[in-house]
Enzyme design. Sequence first.
Site, short mmCIF file in Angstrom:
data_model
loop_
_atom_site.label_atom_id
_atom_site.label_comp_id
_atom_site.label_asym_id
_atom_site.label_seq_id
_atom_site.Cartn_x
_atom_site.Cartn_y
_atom_site.Cartn_z
N ASP A 1 0.87 -1.17 0.00
CA ASP A 1 0.00 0.00 0.00
C ASP A 1 0.90 1.22 0.00
OD1 ASP A 1 -1.79 2.04 0.35
OD2 ASP A 1 -2.51 1.39 2.31
N LYS B 1 1.87 11.41 -3.52
CA LYS B 1 0.79 10.62 -4.10
C LYS B 1 -0.39 11.49 -4.55
CE LYS B 1 -2.27 6.68 -3.11
NZ LYS B 1 -2.69 5.69 -2.09
N GLU C 1 -8.27 -0.48 -2.74
CA GLU C 1 -7.99 -0.47 -1.31
C GLU C 1 -9.18 -0.94 -0.46
OE1 GLU C 1 -6.52 3.46 -0.65
OE2 GLU C 1 -4.57 3.04 -1.55
N ASP D 1 -12.36 4.35 4.78
CA ASP D 1 -10.90 4.39 4.75
C ASP D 1 -10.47 5.78 5.22
OD1 ASP D 1 -8.21 4.34 4.27
OD2 ASP D 1 -8.34 3.76 2.17
#
Length: 242
Positions: free
Chosen positions: A13, A76, A186, A209
């Site tokens: 991840d 990211k 994810e 998340d």
Amino acid sequence: MLPSPPATCVGIDLGTTFSCVAIFDDGEITVINNRGKSITPSVIFQPPDDGDLVVGEGARAAAATTAGGTLVYDAKRFIGKRYEHDVVLRESRGLPFDVVPGSGSSRHQLEPHLQFEAGGQRIRLSPEDVGTLIVHNLKQAAEAHIGRTVENAVLAVPVGFNRAQINATKQAAVNAGFNVMRTIHEPTAAAMAYGLHTRDQVNTVMVYDIGGGTLDVSLLDLNNGIFTVMAAAGDNRLGGQD
């Protein structure tokens, strides 16, 4: 003759704020500690004298004790995106480096690149470059843990990533020396981590998340052990650090 060692695959991840690596070996899954911790900061540190880049937990420690260097984080947020001035201006607000237009490595478009100075030199990195350094750091931790080379990886990617962002994330892992076997969303990875795909009474799952950089909510449908993302929404400025 001794049999060949079992094939090893890692799951990675590559997160906005923290990253993680786990191995699947002989049917067992183990989260790998990196410098004694199960998660690795998704940051790199450039010393002020143009010395070698420091990655992960060591980067945070170096930034805390070295004046004048640059801590690069949140890469990211820009990976695989097209350079759009207004969007980049909003996303880069408060960052200790400049975000400038640069040529995409394979997507033939202007993309955000991260720029800063060290030792009188201008340094420019693509988001994939930063991701490669972080993934390579995770690769080293996994190989040190199991005592042999690891070549295969499965990558978890945000459900909201488009094809260009997924490909850029894969390229970062390839550049770090991995054969990317597949990518997985994810929320699907989270549901599988809890073993929900093995429970007969489970049909619909909502996954929250709450990350360091983003908040994502996904609605999953489970059919014959296979998760399908039915809907997803989120806010990429509603993570813990925001």
